[in-house]
Design a protein around this motif. Structure first.
Motif, PDB file in Angstrom:
ATOM      1  N   MET A   1       0.830  -1.204   0.000  1.00 33.40           N
ATOM      2  CA  MET A   1       0.000   0.000   0.000  1.00 33.40           C
ATOM      3  C   MET A   1       0.866   1.256   0.000  1.00 33.40           C
ATOM      4  O   MET A   1       0.586   2.202  -0.743  1.00 33.40           O
ATOM      5  N   LEU A   2       1.924   1.257   0.810  1.00 30.73           N
ATOM      6  CA  LEU A   2       2.825   2.410   0.842  1.00 30.73           C
ATOM      7  C   LEU A   2       3.439   2.648  -0.537  1.00 30.73           C
ATOM      8  O   LEU A   2       3.514   3.788  -1.006  1.00 30.73           O
ATOM      9  N   GLU A   3       3.888   1.577  -1.174  1.00 34.44           N
ATOM     10  CA  GLU A   3       4.484   1.703  -2.512  1.00 34.44           C
ATOM     11  C   GLU A   3       3.443   2.184  -3.531  1.00 34.44           C
ATOM     12  O   GLU A   3       3.758   2.997  -4.405  1.00 34.44           O
ATOM     13  N   ALA A   4       2.206   1.717  -3.403  1.00 35.83           N
ATOM     14  CA  ALA A   4       1.143   2.149  -4.316  1.00 35.83           C
ATOM     15  C   ALA A   4       0.856   3.643  -4.141  1.00 35.83           C
ATOM     16  O   ALA A   4       0.686   4.366  -5.132  1.00 35.83           O
ATOM     17  N   TYR A   5       0.810   4.098  -2.897  1.00 35.85           N
ATOM     18  CA  TYR A   5       0.607   5.530  -2.648  1.00 35.85           C
ATOM     19  C   TYR A   5       1.758   6.345  -3.223  1.00 35.85           C
ATOM     20  O   TYR A   5       1.546   7.406  -3.814  1.00 35.85           O
ATOM     21  N   GLU A   6       2.964   5.847  -3.074  1.00 36.93           N
ATOM     22  CA  GLU A   6       4.121   6.555  -3.609  1.00 36.93           C
ATOM     23  C   GLU A   6       4.059   6.611  -5.139  1.00 36.93           C
ATOM     24  O   GLU A   6       4.379   7.638  -5.736  1.00 36.93           O
ATOM     25  N   MET A   7       3.640   5.527  -5.765  1.00 37.43           N
ATOM     26  CA  MET A   7       3.516   5.510  -7.233  1.00 37.43           C
ATOM     27  C   MET A   7       2.508   6.562  -7.698  1.00 37.43           C
ATOM     28  O   MET A   7       2.715   7.222  -8.713  1.00 37.43           O
ATOM     29  N   LYS A   8       1.425   6.718  -6.944  1.00 36.46           N
ATOM     30  CA  LYS A   8       0.379   7.655  -7.342  1.00 36.46           C
ATOM     31  C   LYS A   8       0.710   9.098  -6.979  1.00 36.46           C
ATOM     32  O   LYS A   8       0.451  10.014  -7.755  1.00 36.46           O
ATOM     33  N   LEU A   9       1.260   9.300  -5.792  1.00 38.61           N
ATOM     34  CA  LEU A   9       1.445  10.657  -5.278  1.00 38.61           C
ATOM     35  C   LEU A   9       2.885  11.175  -5.376  1.00 38.61           C
ATOM     36  O   LEU A   9       3.106  12.381  -5.489  1.00 38.61           O
ATOM     37  N   GLY A  10       3.864  10.288  -5.256  1.00 41.19           N
ATOM     38  CA  GLY A  10       5.265  10.661  -5.418  1.00 41.19           C
ATOM     39  C   GLY A  10       5.817  11.621  -4.379  1.00 41.19           C
ATOM     40  O   GLY A  10       6.759  12.357  -4.651  1.00 41.19           O
ATOM     41  N   LEU A  11       5.255  11.610  -3.181  1.00 37.95           N
ATOM     42  CA  LEU A  11       5.716  12.561  -2.158  1.00 37.95           C
ATOM     43  C   LEU A  11       7.164  12.318  -1.734  1.00 37.95           C
ATOM     44  O   LEU A  11       7.919  13.269  -1.547  1.00 37.95           O
ATOM     45  N   LEU A  12       7.559  11.073  -1.591  1.00 41.69           N
ATOM     46  CA  LEU A  12       8.934  10.765  -1.204  1.00 41.69           C
ATOM     47  C   LEU A  12       9.902  11.175  -2.305  1.00 41.69           C
ATOM     48  O   LEU A  12      10.937  11.784  -2.032  1.00 41.69           O
ATOM     49  N   GLN A  13       9.560  10.878  -3.540  1.00 38.93           N
ATOM     50  CA  GLN A  13      10.422  11.250  -4.661  1.00 38.93           C
ATOM     51  C   GLN A  13      10.593  12.768  -4.725  1.00 38.93           C
ATOM     52  O   GLN A  13      11.709  13.262  -4.893  1.00 38.93           O
ATOM     53  N   LYS A  14       9.511  13.500  -4.572  1.00 41.28           N
ATOM     54  CA  LYS A  14       9.576  14.965  -4.591  1.00 41.28           C
ATOM     55  C   LYS A  14      10.424  15.479  -3.433  1.00 41.28           C
ATOM     56  O   LYS A  14      11.208  16.420  -3.597  1.00 41.28           O
ATOM     57  N   HIS A  15      10.284  14.863  -2.277  1.00 38.37           N
ATOM     58  CA  HIS A  15      11.079  15.242  -1.106  1.00 38.37           C
ATOM     59  C   HIS A  15      12.566  15.020  -1.375  1.00 38.37           C
ATOM     60  O   HIS A  15      13.395  15.890  -1.082  1.00 38.37           O
ATOM     61  N   GLU A  16      12.891  13.857  -1.942  1.00 37.60           N
ATOM     62  CA  GLU A  16      14.295  13.558  -2.238  1.00 37.60           C
ATOM     63  C   GLU A  16      14.861  14.504  -3.282  1.00 37.60           C
ATOM     64  O   GLU A  16      16.014  14.935  -3.183  1.00 37.60           O
ATOM     65  N   GLU A  17      14.054  14.874  -4.275  1.00 35.02           N
ATOM     66  CA  GLU A  17      14.495  15.830  -5.289  1.00 35.02           C
ATOM     67  C   GLU A  17      14.758  17.200  -4.667  1.00 35.02           C
ATOM     68  O   GLU A  17      15.749  17.853  -4.984  1.00 35.02           O
ATOM     69  N   ARG A  18      13.862  17.628  -3.770  1.00 37.57           N
ATOM     70  CA  ARG A  18      14.068  18.922  -3.091  1.00 37.57           C
ATOM     71  C   ARG A  18      15.337  18.901  -2.245  1.00 37.57           C
ATOM     72  O   ARG A  18      16.095  19.859  -2.230  1.00 37.57           O
ATOM     73  N   CYS A  19      15.568  17.797  -1.550  1.00 36.48           N
ATOM     74  CA  CYS A  19      16.776  17.674  -0.730  1.00 36.48           C
ATOM     75  C   CYS A  19      18.035  17.738  -1.589  1.00 36.48           C
ATOM     76  O   CYS A  19      19.019  18.378  -1.208  1.00 36.48           O
ATOM     77  N   ALA A  20      18.002  17.083  -2.739  1.00 38.98           N
ATOM     78  CA  ALA A  20      19.160  17.106  -3.644  1.00 38.98           C
ATOM     79  C   ALA A  20      19.400  18.510  -4.179  1.00 38.98           C
ATOM     80  O   ALA A  20      20.555  18.971  -4.240  1.00 38.98           O
ATOM     81  N   LEU A  21      18.332  19.207  -4.554  1.00 39.32           N
ATOM     82  CA  LEU A  21      18.478  20.578  -5.036  1.00 39.32           C
ATOM     83  C   LEU A  21      18.991  21.500  -3.934  1.00 39.32           C
ATOM     84  O   LEU A  21      19.817  22.380  -4.173  1.00 39.32           O
ATOM     85  N   LEU A  22      18.516  21.286  -2.740  1.00 39.05           N
ATOM     86  CA  LEU A  22      18.955  22.077  -1.600  1.00 39.05           C
ATOM     87  C   LEU A  22      20.442  21.861  -1.331  1.00 39.05           C
ATOM     88  O   LEU A  22      21.187  22.810  -1.096  1.00 39.05           O
ATOM     89  N   ALA A  23      20.885  20.614  -1.398  1.00 39.58           N
ATOM     90  CA  ALA A  23      22.302  20.304  -1.194  1.00 39.58           C
ATOM     91  C   ALA A  23      23.155  20.957  -2.280  1.00 39.58           C
ATOM     92  O   ALA A  23      24.229  21.495  -2.000  1.00 39.58           O
ATOM     93  N   LYS A  24      22.660  20.920  -3.504  1.00 42.02           N
ATOM     94  CA  LYS A  24      23.394  21.546  -4.606  1.00 42.02           C
ATOM     95  C   LYS A  24      23.459  23.054  -4.415  1.00 42.02           C
ATOM     96  O   LYS A  24      24.506  23.673  -4.647  1.00 42.02           O
ATOM     97  N   GLN A  83      15.390  29.900   4.536  1.00 41.37           N
ATOM     98  CA  GLN A  83      13.953  29.926   4.306  1.00 41.37           C
ATOM     99  C   GLN A  83      13.507  28.731   3.481  1.00 41.37           C
ATOM    100  O   GLN A  83      12.468  28.117   3.763  1.00 41.37           O
ATOM    101  N   VAL A  84      14.288  28.369   2.467  1.00 40.56           N
ATOM    102  CA  VAL A  84      13.971  27.213   1.639  1.00 40.56           C
ATOM    103  C   VAL A  84      14.028  25.943   2.471  1.00 40.56           C
ATOM    104  O   VAL A  84      13.172  25.061   2.351  1.00 40.56           O
ATOM    105  N   GLU A  85      15.011  25.820   3.350  1.00 43.93           N
ATOM    106  CA  GLU A  85      15.139  24.630   4.200  1.00 43.93           C
ATOM    107  C   GLU A  85      13.925  24.460   5.094  1.00 43.93           C
ATOM    108  O   GLU A  85      13.521  23.343   5.388  1.00 43.93           O
ATOM    109  N   GLN A  86      13.348  25.562   5.534  1.00 45.98           N
ATOM    110  CA  GLN A  86      12.174  25.489   6.407  1.00 45.98           C
ATOM    111  C   GLN A  86      10.929  25.009   5.677  1.00 45.98           C
ATOM    112  O   GLN A  86       9.999  24.509   6.289  1.00 45.98           O
ATOM    113  N   LEU A  87      10.929  25.141   4.363  1.00 50.19           N
ATOM    114  CA  LEU A  87       9.788  24.670   3.576  1.00 50.19           C
ATOM    115  C   LEU A  87       9.791  23.171   3.579  1.00 50.19           C
ATOM    116  O   LEU A  87       8.862  22.489   3.513  1.00 50.19           O
TER     117      LEU A  87
END
Length: 117
Positions: free
Chosen positions: A66-89, A113-117
């Motif tokens: 179910m967790l994987e299905a929600y991630e496939m549909k909503l992609g919240l973890l992927q978006k979070h990881e992308e934001r973290c990578a951009l923030l690190a860069k 300010q971006v980190e707080q988002l």
């Protein structure tokens, strides 16, 4: 499954759980918490709830699916990881940049300010 793969899986399930916990049933939440957060064995969980180890395994497996299905549909973890990578860069570029100290302070404030988002 190797120890490294098991750790990766545990970390992924815990991250997915952080994002989608409230979308799971109470029983799924409880079993995942016991198994992944508290490191209970299937037997310990089975004893606690007076059900078979197989039933516990099936509940946990279904919850993971179910967790994987929600991630496939909503992609919240992927978006979070992308934001973290951009923030690190951004942090890396900011620290390496040869900009004036005034602009650097402004950039640091924006970064906070971006980190707080």
């Amino acid at each position: 499954m190797s120890q490294e793969n098991k750790l990766e899986k545990t970390n992924r399930v815990n991250l997915l759980f952080d994002f989608y916990e409230t979308l799971l049933t109470e029983k799924q939440q409880t079993f995942l918490k016991y198994y992944f957060h508290d490191d209970f064995s299937l037997g310990e969980i089975a004893g606690e709830f007076e059900i078979s180890r197989q039933a516990v395994y099936e509940h946990i497996k279904r919850a993971e699916e179910m967790l994987e299905a929600y991630e496939m549909k909503l992609g919240l973890l992927q978006k979070h990881e992308e934001r973290c990578a951009l923030l690190a860069k951004l942090q890396e570029v900011l620290m390496e940049s040869d900009i004036s100290s005034l602009h650097k302070e402004t950039a640091k404030d924006l970064l906070q300010q971006v980190e707080q988002l």
